[in-house]
Write an enzyme that holds these catalytic residues in place. Sequence first.
Site, PDB file in Angstrom:
ATOM      1  N   ASN A   1       0.876  -1.169   0.000  1.00 17.34           N
ATOM      2  CA  ASN A   1       0.000   0.000   0.000  1.00 17.34           C
ATOM      3  C   ASN A   1       0.912   1.218   0.000  1.00 17.34           C
ATOM      4  OD1 ASN A   1      -1.745   2.074   0.490  1.00 17.34           O
ATOM      5  ND2 ASN A   1      -2.659   1.188   2.341  1.00 17.34           N
TER       6      ASN A   1
ATOM      7  N   ARG B   1      -2.514  -2.130  -3.505  1.00 19.00           N
ATOM      8  CA  ARG B   1      -3.733  -1.375  -3.254  1.00 19.00           C
ATOM      9  C   ARG B   1      -3.755  -0.193  -4.219  1.00 19.00           C
ATOM     10  NH1 ARG B   1      -5.209   3.126   1.123  1.00 19.00           N
ATOM     11  NH2 ARG B   1      -7.384   3.277   0.551  1.00 19.00           N
TER      12      ARG B   1
ATOM     13  N   HIS C   1     -12.957   2.713   0.188  1.00 15.92           N
ATOM     14  CA  HIS C   1     -12.899   1.720   1.280  1.00 15.92           C
ATOM     15  C   HIS C   1     -13.557   0.398   0.865  1.00 15.92           C
ATOM     16  CE1 HIS C   1     -12.810   5.146   4.507  1.00 15.92           C
ATOM     17  NE2 HIS C   1     -11.580   4.683   4.304  1.00 15.92           N
TER      18      HIS C   1
ATOM     19  N   ARG D   1     -11.622  15.939   7.328  1.00  7.47           N
ATOM     20  CA  ARG D   1     -12.467  16.238   6.158  1.00  7.47           C
ATOM     21  C   ARG D   1     -13.894  16.562   6.606  1.00  7.47           C
ATOM     22  NH1 ARG D   1     -11.165  10.729   3.314  1.00  7.47           N
ATOM     23  NH2 ARG D   1      -8.916  10.771   3.650  1.00  7.47           N
TER      24      ARG D   1
ATOM     25  N   GLU E   1      -7.987  -5.378   5.135  1.00 10.65           N
ATOM     26  CA  GLU E   1      -7.974  -5.090   3.701  1.00 10.65           C
ATOM     27  C   GLU E   1      -6.852  -5.852   2.991  1.00 10.65           C
ATOM     28  OE1 GLU E   1      -8.173  -0.995   5.221  1.00 10.65           O
ATOM     29  OE2 GLU E   1      -9.186  -0.514   3.341  1.00 10.65           O
TER      30      GLU E   1
END
Length: 413
Positions: free
Chosen positions: A7, A98, A187, A248, A393
Amino acid sequence: MKVLVINSGSSSVKYQLIETSFELIEQDADHAIARGSVERIGTSSAVHTYRPAGRDKVSVVKEILEHRVAIAEIIETLTAPETGVIREAAEIEAVGHRMVHGGEKFTHSALCTAEVVQEIEDCCELAPLHNPHNLRGYHAARQILPDVPHAAVFDTSYHQTMPQHAYLYGLPYVLYTRHGIRRYGFHGTSHRFVGWRSRKLLGRPREETRLITCHLGNGASICAIDHGRSVDTSMGFTPLEGLLMGTRCGDLDPAVIFYVMHKEDLTEYEASTMLNKHSGLFGVSGVSNDMIELEKAEAQGHERARLAIDIFCYRVKKYVAAYAAAMGGVDAVIFTGGIGENSSIVRARSMAGLEFMGASIDPAGNEAAVKGREVDISTPDAKVRTLVIPTNEELIIARDTLRLVKGKLQPTG
Ligand code: ADP
């Protein structure tokens, strides 16, 4: 098969070496042999943290100026006589990467052929903050491990099953056809993983299960999963939409942006920085983007820390109820991600008031949930189960890589 999962971010490479096979997947026994990260790439004080399974973690600080050097360092560490977990790099049979954005092109994971890499490059425009860094990791790893297959697993592809009425904005349709302006969602690997785990835990077939998965971390999103397929999700064209996040803003009237740019004399870049980096939990509380810190501050009576947590939980609750309506019911709500897995306060506050739709959590069970364990925190009579499931993940990336290499990729979900 040993799969190296990578990743790659702007200044970091996170990795896991995962042992997987169809037999191990069947027994749910595929696992990481080692994991780690190289942070602060591009500086003379890059930090490589390495955790071989069952042994102590090791941290090294050294000059690492590029991703290629970081990946070479990772391979060297994995194969080192003292600390390593494999004898030689040739034991790594495949690499899984990823990738954040696969646009509408990638509805599934894909082997990185020259054509696929070009198509991922074409998606960079949609995710300028992520895809170029993911690709940098890919090119570096390809240089170092040129003879093994590399696969790309996308955050967006799981959500490609959303119906048009869920993914289109109320904008002129031509913006969709001309520029691909639509909701993509992110996600996906996490929602897919916890969705699959929860069906196992509930002992229900995918055809009969409606789930709402809440991935709550620094970035946060919720997904409605019907029949094993994503039918709606809270992030949109970019990961800015939806829930309140660490820094955010999430959902916002777009008119606010023009108004604030005018009032505060902001450039486009400054406005984007405000929405992405200075808002969310951090912006509201003025204390921190970190939920642990906010919970501490709230306990000491900090009003805006309490307010930030309240807004966060209120939005989770709104999305959960909205998605239950979208699916005409729900069988389980699942919490995952750093906050979802660890904060009993957030779980309790987000689910409070959802008793009307059959969801109620047991306060003692919620408090007692053990880190890293899958647990049902509902009251015994709850019609809608509430589960806490640690996400993984990397495991999904390793499994998809195996399936692609062996030519047996299943439909996503
Ligand atoms: P990322 O999106 O960066 O992967 P994570 O999933 O690691 O983020 O989640 C990070 C968030 O999880 C932080 O806000 C952190 O404070 C929160 N978190 C981790 N442990 C706890 C805990 N025990 N209680 C409350 N929040 C926690």
